[in-house]
Write a protein that holds these residues in place. Sequence first.
Motif, PDB file in Angstrom:
ATOM      1  N   GLY A  62       1.268  86.857  95.288  1.00 27.61           N
ATOM      2  CA  GLY A  62       1.988  86.909  96.555  1.00 27.61           C
ATOM      3  C   GLY A  62       3.479  86.724  96.449  1.00 27.61           C
ATOM      4  O   GLY A  62       4.174  86.679  97.471  1.00 27.61           O
ATOM      5  N   ARG A  63       4.022  86.645  95.241  1.00 30.55           N
ATOM      6  CA  ARG A  63       5.460  86.456  95.064  1.00 30.55           C
ATOM      7  C   ARG A  63       6.010  87.499  94.098  1.00 30.55           C
ATOM      8  O   ARG A  63       5.325  87.900  93.145  1.00 30.55           O
ATOM      9  CB  ARG A  63       5.763  85.050  94.528  1.00 30.55           C
ATOM     10  N   PRO A  64       7.252  87.946  94.303  1.00 31.69           N
ATOM     11  CA  PRO A  64       7.821  88.959  93.406  1.00 31.69           C
ATOM     12  C   PRO A  64       8.144  88.367  92.038  1.00 31.69           C
ATOM     13  O   PRO A  64       8.572  87.216  91.921  1.00 31.69           O
ATOM     14  CB  PRO A  64       9.097  89.393  94.133  1.00 31.69           C
ATOM     15  N   VAL A  65       7.926  89.168  91.008  1.00 31.49           N
ATOM     16  CA  VAL A  65       8.199  88.720  89.648  1.00 31.49           C
ATOM     17  C   VAL A  65       8.570  89.937  88.806  1.00 31.49           C
ATOM     18  O   VAL A  65       8.097  91.050  89.059  1.00 31.49           O
ATOM     19  CB  VAL A  65       6.976  87.977  89.053  1.00 31.49           C
ATOM     20  N   ARG A  66       9.426  89.739  87.839  1.00 29.95           N
ATOM     21  CA  ARG A  66       9.794  90.802  86.915  1.00 29.95           C
ATOM     22  C   ARG A  66       8.788  90.813  85.773  1.00 29.95           C
ATOM     23  O   ARG A  66       8.534  89.776  85.136  1.00 29.95           O
ATOM     24  CB  ARG A  66      11.202  90.569  86.377  1.00 29.95           C
ATOM     25  N   VAL A  67       8.202  91.978  85.496  1.00 29.88           N
ATOM     26  CA  VAL A  67       7.187  92.124  84.452  1.00 29.88           C
ATOM     27  C   VAL A  67       7.731  93.040  83.363  1.00 29.88           C
ATOM     28  O   VAL A  67       8.143  94.176  83.638  1.00 29.88           O
ATOM     29  CB  VAL A  67       5.878  92.705  85.026  1.00 29.88           C
ATOM     30  N   PHE A  68       7.731  92.547  82.128  1.00 27.73           N
ATOM     31  CA  PHE A  68       8.142  93.319  80.960  1.00 27.73           C
ATOM     32  C   PHE A  68       6.903  93.652  80.128  1.00 27.73           C
ATOM     33  O   PHE A  68       6.008  92.817  79.971  1.00 27.73           O
ATOM     34  CB  PHE A  68       9.113  92.519  80.084  1.00 27.73           C
ATOM     35  N   ASN A  69       6.884  94.845  79.577  1.00 25.13           N
ATOM     36  CA  ASN A  69       5.795  95.267  78.703  1.00 25.13           C
ATOM     37  C   ASN A  69       6.406  95.928  77.478  1.00 25.13           C
ATOM     38  O   ASN A  69       7.212  96.854  77.609  1.00 25.13           O
ATOM     39  CB  ASN A  69       4.873  96.240  79.435  1.00 25.13           C
ATOM     40  N   THR A  70       6.019  95.462  76.287  1.00 27.40           N
ATOM     41  CA  THR A  70       6.645  95.982  75.077  1.00 27.40           C
ATOM     42  C   THR A  70       5.639  96.139  73.951  1.00 27.40           C
ATOM     43  O   THR A  70       4.544  95.571  73.974  1.00 27.40           O
ATOM     44  CB  THR A  70       7.789  95.059  74.609  1.00 27.40           C
ATOM     45  N   HIS A  71       6.043  96.913  72.962  1.00 30.81           N
ATOM     46  CA  HIS A  71       5.298  97.068  71.712  1.00 30.81           C
ATOM     47  C   HIS A  71       6.338  97.114  70.605  1.00 30.81           C
ATOM     48  O   HIS A  71       7.109  98.067  70.511  1.00 30.81           O
ATOM     49  CB  HIS A  71       4.474  98.360  71.747  1.00 30.81           C
ATOM     50  N   LEU A  72       6.373  96.058  69.797  1.00 31.40           N
ATOM     51  CA  LEU A  72       7.393  95.960  68.760  1.00 31.40           C
ATOM     52  C   LEU A  72       6.986  96.736  67.516  1.00 31.40           C
ATOM     53  O   LEU A  72       5.861  97.198  67.376  1.00 31.40           O
ATOM     54  CB  LEU A  72       7.642  94.494  68.407  1.00 31.40           C
ATOM     55  N   ALA A  73       7.928  96.856  66.596  1.00 31.71           N
ATOM     56  CA  ALA A  73       7.728  97.636  65.368  1.00 31.71           C
ATOM     57  C   ALA A  73       6.528  97.138  64.585  1.00 31.71           C
ATOM     58  O   ALA A  73       6.117  95.976  64.685  1.00 31.71           O
ATOM     59  CB  ALA A  73       8.986  97.568  64.508  1.00 31.71           C
ATOM     60  N   GLU A  74       5.981  98.013  63.794  1.00 33.32           N
ATOM     61  CA  GLU A  74       4.767  97.728  63.056  1.00 33.32           C
ATOM     62  C   GLU A  74       4.958  96.591  62.048  1.00 33.32           C
ATOM     63  O   GLU A  74       6.080  96.182  61.755  1.00 33.32           O
ATOM     64  CB  GLU A  74       4.298  98.999  62.340  1.00 33.32           C
ATOM     65  N   ARG A  75       3.821  96.128  61.555  1.00 36.30           N
ATOM     66  CA  ARG A  75       3.849  95.037  60.587  1.00 36.30           C
ATOM     67  C   ARG A  75       4.690  95.384  59.362  1.00 36.30           C
ATOM     68  O   ARG A  75       4.885  96.544  59.042  1.00 36.30           O
ATOM     69  CB  ARG A  75       2.409  94.698  60.152  1.00 36.30           C
ATOM     70  N   ARG A  76       5.161  94.314  58.709  1.00 35.00           N
ATOM     71  CA  ARG A  76       6.013  94.425  57.526  1.00 35.00           C
ATOM     72  C   ARG A  76       7.374  95.048  57.848  1.00 35.00           C
ATOM     73  O   ARG A  76       8.046  95.558  56.966  1.00 35.00           O
ATOM     74  CB  ARG A  76       5.307  95.200  56.404  1.00 35.00           C
ATOM     75  N   GLN A  77       7.784  94.981  59.126  1.00 41.62           N
ATOM     76  CA  GLN A  77       9.113  95.443  59.530  1.00 41.62           C
ATOM     77  C   GLN A  77       9.812  94.320  60.306  1.00 41.62           C
ATOM     78  O   GLN A  77      10.283  94.498  61.420  1.00 41.62           O
ATOM     79  CB  GLN A  77       9.000  96.720  60.373  1.00 41.62           C
ATOM     80  N   GLU A  78       9.870  93.154  59.670  1.00 43.39           N
ATOM     81  CA  GLU A  78      10.366  91.952  60.333  1.00 43.39           C
ATOM     82  C   GLU A  78      11.812  92.093  60.811  1.00 43.39           C
ATOM     83  O   GLU A  78      12.160  91.669  61.915  1.00 43.39           O
ATOM     84  CB  GLU A  78      10.241  90.749  59.389  1.00 43.39           C
ATOM     85  N   ALA A  79      12.667  92.673  59.972  1.00 47.23           N
ATOM     86  CA  ALA A  79      14.076  92.794  60.346  1.00 47.23           C
ATOM     87  C   ALA A  79      14.252  93.697  61.566  1.00 47.23           C
ATOM     88  O   ALA A  79      15.095  93.422  62.434  1.00 47.23           O
ATOM     89  CB  ALA A  79      14.880  93.344  59.158  1.00 47.23           C
ATOM     90  N   VAL A  80      13.468  94.745  61.644  1.00 50.41           N
ATOM     91  CA  VAL A  80      13.538  95.636  62.810  1.00 50.41           C
ATOM     92  C   VAL A  80      13.081  94.897  64.060  1.00 50.41           C
ATOM     93  O   VAL A  80      13.714  94.981  65.116  1.00 50.41           O
ATOM     94  CB  VAL A  80      12.679  96.901  62.576  1.00 50.41           C
ATOM     95  N   ARG A  81      11.988  94.162  63.951  1.00 52.21           N
ATOM     96  CA  ARG A  81      11.496  93.415  65.112  1.00 52.21           C
ATOM     97  C   ARG A  81      12.503  92.365  65.563  1.00 52.21           C
ATOM     98  O   ARG A  81      12.633  92.090  66.762  1.00 52.21           O
ATOM     99  CB  ARG A  81      10.152  92.761  64.800  1.00 52.21           C
ATOM    100  N   ALA A  82      13.217  91.765  64.636  1.00 55.05           N
ATOM    101  CA  ALA A  82      14.223  90.764  65.001  1.00 55.05           C
ATOM    102  C   ALA A  82      15.311  91.383  65.878  1.00 55.05           C
ATOM    103  O   ALA A  82      15.770  90.769  66.852  1.00 55.05           O
ATOM    104  CB  ALA A  82      14.828  90.140  63.749  1.00 55.05           C
ATOM    105  N   GLU A  83      15.736  92.599  65.553  1.00 50.60           N
ATOM    106  CA  GLU A  83      16.721  93.284  66.395  1.00 50.60           C
ATOM    107  C   GLU A  83      16.121  93.625  67.754  1.00 50.60           C
ATOM    108  O   GLU A  83      16.788  93.518  68.796  1.00 50.60           O
ATOM    109  CB  GLU A  83      17.211  94.546  65.687  1.00 50.60           C
ATOM    110  N   GLN A  84      14.865  94.032  67.768  1.00 51.62           N
ATOM    111  CA  GLN A  84      14.220  94.392  69.027  1.00 51.62           C
ATOM    112  C   GLN A  84      14.072  93.189  69.945  1.00 51.62           C
ATOM    113  O   GLN A  84      14.315  93.292  71.157  1.00 51.62           O
ATOM    114  CB  GLN A  84      12.849  95.016  68.734  1.00 51.62           C
TER     115      GLN A  84
END
Length: 278
Positions: free
Chosen positions: A162-184
């Motif tokens: 019953g209250r407005p809220v901002r909803v984010f939905n994401t899919h980060l880079a695949e496994r073994r790509q830690e540095a890329v995910r950190a930027e994301q």
Amino acid sequence: MLGRGMRSLAGVVIVACMVLLGSSAPNGTPFTRSLPVDAVRDVVPNRVMTWNICNPCDKSDVDRAAEIATYAPQVIGLQEACVRNVERIRDHLERVHGLVYHVEYGTVLRNWGRCGGAPWSPGAYGQAVLSAAPMTDRVNVEYPDGGSEDRGYMAVTTMVGGRPVRVFNTHLAERRQEAVRAEQTGVLAAAIARHDRAIVIGDFNAVPDALELTRIWAVAEDTDPRCRPSPAGACAPTTDWHSKFDYIFLRGLTPLKHSVEPTAYSDHHLVHTDLDAT
């Protein structure tokens, strides 16, 4: 007239075609898997769910819809979602289960291998949000570096409890790509921080104590109060390989209860939470 043997063969062929094509009753309603006896019968207004539906996977959208209908959340965030699959899921939810959802897409690429379609016009692939309430102010952001595949986040404003809220939905880079995910996560965390009340759902492809999630933990908390970014955190696994990759992060909201539901229709479990909207 057909002999008995020919009639039997014709019957077998008809049944096989119904299984392959997704059979329907005479009134056009698809035959579906029955829901558990304790399934929710109407949308739960303060319930939020995230689910990576697995793609490419040879799974039925009828079954995917039935899984969602079992818990009937107000908001569902899907990852690895093709537009055609989401359209069929929403249709089954309404026609078969009586659950009506609006949908917004956060597609980041067009991929024939994942989503089919004509080679010159492949299906759109990425995230989607389904909400029982209308959604406004949709944004779709592609990360500057997606890693081995384009990735991004989408955001909408809708009603939860019953209250407005901002909803984010994401899919980060695949496994073994830690540095890329950190930027994301840096990009995503900056967007989250602009809102007092936010729900952040998705497949982060990282365990809770991974360094690349540090910026997310700085602006939000996991819906599971026992799950924290330390090896001692009691975080329930959300994948078939017993890692927690799927999250519902909360900012300015209080969780009431949460659950992780293994499913035969994806290599990721369904994760849902009920929120105290007050």
